[in-house]
Design an enzyme around this catalytic site. Structure first.
Site, PDB file in Angstrom:
ATOM      1  N   SER A 117      52.454   0.964  34.966  1.00 18.76           N
ATOM      2  CA  SER A 117      53.195  -0.223  34.586  1.00 18.76           C
ATOM      3  C   SER A 117      52.752  -1.463  35.367  1.00 18.76           C
ATOM      4  CB  SER A 117      54.682   0.068  34.776  1.00 18.76           C
ATOM      5  OG  SER A 117      55.465  -0.727  33.953  1.00 18.76           O
ATOM      6  N   ASP A 142      39.759  -7.789  35.617  1.00 18.36           N
ATOM      7  CA  ASP A 142      39.268  -8.713  34.596  1.00 18.36           C
ATOM      8  C   ASP A 142      38.731 -10.005  35.210  1.00 18.36           C
ATOM      9  OD1 ASP A 142      39.875  -6.910  32.636  1.00 18.36           O
ATOM     10  OD2 ASP A 142      41.757  -7.844  32.048  1.00 18.36           O
ATOM     11  N   LYS A 157      50.884   3.238  31.095  1.00 22.30           N
ATOM     12  CA  LYS A 157      52.152   2.738  30.554  1.00 22.30           C
ATOM     13  C   LYS A 157      52.013   1.237  30.311  1.00 22.30           C
ATOM     14  CE  LYS A 157      57.054   2.099  31.557  1.00 22.30           C
ATOM     15  NZ  LYS A 157      57.041   0.631  31.458  1.00 22.30           N
TER      16      LYS A 157
END
Length: 739
Positions: A493, A504, A519
Site C-alpha cells: 500500500s 519512477d 495492494k
C-alpha cells in the site's frame, strides 16, 4: 495489511450522497435492544454502503454467494475439528442462497451455523479432556495429515473424536521428543554451562533439575501442558459472544467485494484507530487472558503504570474501580470488557486490585493518561563504513492521528529524523519499509516530497473514472544525497507508493524481495452510526471499503504486480505465494496515462551501483544459502503427513534437523557493523531502561541483517561523485517512464 486511507479521513462527497439517501431508510428503529434486529440492520447498512460507495462492487449473485459460503465456513472451522460432514451437508443447501438472504436480511443461515458451532464446541470440550486423561501409545504405527484444506470432514462423532486424538497426539509427541532431547543433552553435558535457574525455566519446573526424568514423567508433563493450552484456547472461545461470531459472517460478505473491504466491530474500530495514530488513553499496560484471569503482560514505556512502578508484568487483575466507586470483580469477565473498564479518558482515576506474584493482594491507583506506543513510530540508527556515516530509518507504518492535527504523524517525524541525521553528517540514508503494511496517504506524499524538489507523487482514480494527482508542492529538498529504499513481500500500500515514486523519479535504489505485496487500492473508513437516527442499539461499528485505486506517476498500477526491486535479494519467502496476486478475489491490474514529472538527474551512477550489488550477491555464499533455504522451505510446505509412532517421528525430525543444520549459518550471521542511536535518543535512554533495552535489541538485529549490510554497500557505491546533467521531462512517453 493495513488500509491506505485517503488524505482526508472521509471522502466527504461520497458520504454526503450516501447520507442523503440513507435518511429515508433509517430514520426510525426499534427502541428495544434486540440482537437479531441489530444484525439485520448491519446487513442492510453493509450492502447499502458498499453498493453505493465501493470502487467496483461485485454483483451479488450465486457466484458471490458461493464465495461467501466458502469463506465463512472456513473461518468458523479452519482445521475441520468442530463440524461433521452431516453439518456441512445441511449447510450446503444455502450455498447459492446467501445473496438472497443478505438482500432480504434473512438470518436463518447464520442462526443455523452459529447454534450448531456452539453445540459442536461444547462437545469438543469433552473430547480433549478424555483424550488427555490417559497416556498415549506412541508405538502404534499411525499418521496424521495437517493439510486441513484437503482433509474431509468427520463422518460421525467417533471419526471426529479420532481426529482430535491424532491432532493432540501429534502436538504432545512433538513436545515429548523436545523434552527427551533436552534430557539427553543435559545427561551428556551439552547444556552444562547453563545455570540451574535457566534450566528450571526451560523445563518449566521447580524440581531438582539435576535428576533425569523418566519417559513416564515427561509423557505426563506433555499431556498436562497440552491440557492447559487447550483450556486456555477454549477459554478464549468462551469469551466470544454472538456479536463476535456475527462479525465473522459480516466480514465473509464484505471481503468478497475485495480483500480489503471489511467490517469493524466497535472494539476493532478502536484498535484500528490506535494502530493508525500510535496513541491511546489509559494506563499503558498490555493484558492477556489466562483461563478466568486477566494478567498484565507488559508495561508501555512512559505510561502511567510504568511511571508508577507498582504494577508489574505477571500481576493478575482481580477488581477494577472507577475513581471512588465500588470495585467490580473482573474474574471470569471477557478480556475486551476488562480492557474497557481499565481504559478511559486522560486525567481520570482507576483503581486496580491485583494479586502479585508472591500471592499478596494490593490496590493500585493510577491516573489515566495519553500513551504513545513507541513501536508504532519510526526510529533511526547511525552506522559507519569506510570512514563514512550512514543513516538507517525504520518506518513500521505510515501513521497519523486523524482527530488531532497537532499530533505526531510519520511525515512530520520523518522530516525531523532526516534533519537529525544530516546534523550527524551522514552521507547516505536507508529507508526501511520492510513489513510496512501501509497507512495514511497524506504521510506518504509528505515523505516522498522530502527527497524530490517538487512534483506528482501518486495518481488516484475513483469509481466514476475521475483522476486526481497528489503533488509535493514544496520546492525544498530535505535530503538530496544517496538514498536506498528497502522493501520485502510484505511492504504494501503506502510503502509501495513511496517505493514506486522514488523509483519512477530515479531518485533512489529499491532493494529487497522480487516484488512488493501488490495492494494498489485506497480504502475509506465509514462510521455506520451516522446513518441511523435515534439509535438505541449501541455502537454499530464501521465499514472499511475500497473507494479508489492508486497508480504510479508512470501510469502503471501497483495492484497485483507491486513494485519490482532494482536489486532483488533472496529471502525465505522468495518462492511462497503470499501477495495480493495470490488472493482469488483481488481487483485486477490496469494502467492510466502517466503524469508530468521530471526525472532526478543529479546522480548518474545508479546503473553501476546496481550492477555492483548484483555481482556481490551472486558471489556471496550467504545469499546463496538463503536462496537454497527458501527453496527448501517451499518444498517443506507441501509435506503435511506426520508419523505418530515415536521412533518414526524422531527419525523424520532427525533427518530434518540434519538438513536444517546447513542453514544455521543464516541465523548466526554477523555483518560486523556497529549501529548506534542518535545523541538525543542516547540521552533519553539514561532515564528509560526499557527504551535502552529495545534499542539495544534492534541494533543487535541490524548487526545480524545481511540485507541492511548490502543496502549500506549500495550507499557506499553511490558515493562516487555524480556527473550533473540537465533534467528530463517525461509526459506520457511510455518507453521513457517504464520502471
Amino acid at each position: 495489511m493495513n488500509a491506505i486511507l485517503t488524505y482526508m479521513k472521509r471522502n466527504y462527497k461520497l458520504l454526503l450522497v450516501i447520507v442523503a439517501l440513507a435518511v429515508a431508510f433509517w430514520s426510525f428503529i426499534p427502541k428495544e435492544k434486540n440482537d437479531p434486529e441489530k444484525d439485520k440492520l448491519l446487513l442492510e447498512l453493509l450492502t447499502f454502503v458498499i453498493e453505493r460507495g465501493h470502487y467496483s462492487p461485485t454483483a451479488m449473485d450465486d457466484q458471490f454467494s458461493k464465495g461467501v459460503y466458502k469463506d465463512y465456513i472456513t473461518s468458523l472451522d479452519p482445521s475441520k475439528r468442530f463440524f461433521m460432514q452431516s453439518d456441512i451437508d445441511e449447510f450446503a443447501k444455502f450455498e447459492t442462497q446467501l445473496d438472497d438472504q443478505i438482500k432480504n436480511k434473512d438470518l436463518s443461515f447464520f442462526d443455523l451455523t452459529y447454534n450448531r458451532l456452539m453445540q459442536r464446541i461444547e462437545e469438543s470440550k469433552k473430547y480433549y479432556k478424555l483424550i488427555l486423561d490417559k497416556p498415549f501409545n506412541y508405538k502404534v504405527d499411525e499418521e496424521f495429515n495437517t493439510d486441513y484444506e484437503k482433509l474431509p470432514y468427520a463422518n460421525n462423532p467417533t471419526d471426529l473424536h479420532e481426529k482430535w486424538r491424532k491432532q493432540i497426539k501429534l502436538s504432545t509427541l512433538s513436545s515429548l521428543t523436545d523434552k527427551q532431547k533436552f534430557e539427553e543433552d543435559k545427561k551428556n553435558g551439552a547444556i552444562a554451562l547453563k545455570s540451574k535457574k535457566d534450566l528450571a525455566l526451560e523445563t518449566d519446573k521447580k524440581t531438582d533439575i539435576s535428576e533425569p526424568k523418566s519417559f513416564e514423567q515427561l509423557e505426563k508433563e506433555t499431556r498436562a501442558s497440552s491440557l492447559k493450552s487447550l483450556d486456555e484456547y477454549f477459554g478464549f472461545i468462551d469469551d466470544l459472544n454472538r456479536d463476535d461470531w456475527f462479525s465473522v459472517y459480516i466480514n465473509s460478505i464484505a471481503s468478497r467485494f475485495d480483500p480489503h473491504t471489511s467490517y469493524f466491530a466497535p472494539e476493532e474500530k478502536e484498535r484500528f484507530d490506535v494502530s493508525m495514530s500510535g496513541k491511546l488513553e489509559g494506563i499503558g499496560a498490555r493484558l492477556q487472558k489466562k483461563n478466568d484471569f486477566t494478567e498484565i503482560t507488559e508495561l508501555i514505556s512512559g505510561g502511567p503504570a510504568w511511571r508508577g512502578k507498582e504494577l508489574e508484568p505477571g500481576d493478575v487483575v482481580l477488581k477494577v474501580a472507577q475513581g471512588k466507586s465500588e470495585p467490580v470483580d473482573v474474574v471470569g469477565m471477557r478480556l475486551d470488557d476488562v480492557v474497557k473498564k481499565i481504559k478511559g479518558p486522560k486525567g481520570t482515576e482507576v483503581r486496580l486490585t491485583v494479586k502479585k506474584a508472591d500471592g499478596t493482594i494490593k490496590v493500585i491507583t493510577l491516573i489515566r493518561d495519553e500513551i504513545e506506543i513507541e513501536e508504532t513510530y519510526l526510529k533511526s540508527s547511525i552506522v559507519e563504513k569506510n570512514g563514512l556515516k550512514y543513516g538507517v530509518i525504520y518506518l513500521p507504518k505510515f501513521y497519523i492521528d486523524f482527530e488531532n492535527q497537532d499530533s505526531r504523524d510519520a511525515g512530520k517525524d520523518m522530516t525531523i529524523e532526516v534533519e537529525r541525521l544530516k546534523k550527524e553528517g551522514v552521507k547516505g540514508i536507508i529507508l526501511d519499509v520492510r513489513d510496512d503494511g501501509g497507512g495514511s496517504l497524506k504521510t506518504v506524499v509528505d515523505i516522498a516530497g522530502l527527497f524530490i524538489e517538487q512534483g506528482p507523487i501518486v495518481q488516484i482514480k475513483s469509481a466514476a473514472g475521475k483522476k486526481e494527482v497528489l503533488y509535493d508542492r514544496d520546492k525544498k529538498i530535505q535530503w538530496d544525497g544517496p538514498l536506498v529504499i528497502m522493501v520485502n513481500s510484505f511492504s504494501a500500500s503506502a510503502s509501495e507508493i513511496l517505493a514506486a515514486a522514488i523509483q519512477d523519479y530515479k531518485r533512489g535504489i529499491i532493494i529487497g524481495s522480487k516484488q512488493t505485496y501488490g495492494k494498489g487500492t485506497v480504502q475509506n473508513v465509514i462510521d455506520l452510526n451516522q446513518f441511523v437516527r435515534k439509535n438505541s442499539m449501541g455502537d454499530l461499528g464501521a465499514l472499511k471499503t475500497t473507494t479508489q485505486k492508486f497508480y504510479r506517476i508512470n501510469g502503471g498500477s501497483t495492484q497485483l504486480e507491486g513494485v519490482s526491486s532494482d536489486v532483488v535479494m533472496p529471502d525465505r519467502y522468495s518462492y511462497a505465494k503470499m501477495g495480493e496476486r495470490d488472493v482469488d478475489n483481488a481487483m485486477p491490474w490496469d494502467k492510466i496515462d502517466a503524469a508530468d514529472y521530471t526525472v532526478w538527474n543529479r546522480q548518474n551512477n545508479f546503473a553501476s551501483a546496481i550492477a555492483n550489488s548484483k555481482k556481490r550477491m551472486s558471489l556471496n555464499k550467504q545469499f546463496q544459502l538463503i536462496d537454497e533455504n527458501a527453496k527448501w522451505i517451499n518444498e517443506r510446505s507441501e509435506e503435511n503427513l506426520y508419523s505418530l509412532r515415536i521412533d518414526k517421528f524422531k527419525a523424520e525430525q532427525l533427518s530434518l534437523e540434519e538438513k536444517a543444520k546447513k542453514y544455521k549459518a543464516i541465523i548466526d550471521y554477523q555483518n560486523q557493523l556497529k549501529f548506534s542511536s542518535l545523541p538525543y535518543e542516547s540521552e533519553g535512554m539514561k532515564n528509560d531502561v526499557t527504551l535502552k533495552e529495545k534499542r539495544e535489541r534492534w541494533h543487535e538485529s541490524l548487526a545480524k541483517d545481511i540485507y541492511v549490510e548490502e543496502a549500506i554497500n549500495v550507499l557506499d557505491d553511490l558515493q562516487t561523485k555524480p556527473v550533473v546533467k540537465g533534467t528530463v521531462n517525461l509526459k506520457k512517453k511510455e518507453k521513457l517512464v517504464k520502471s
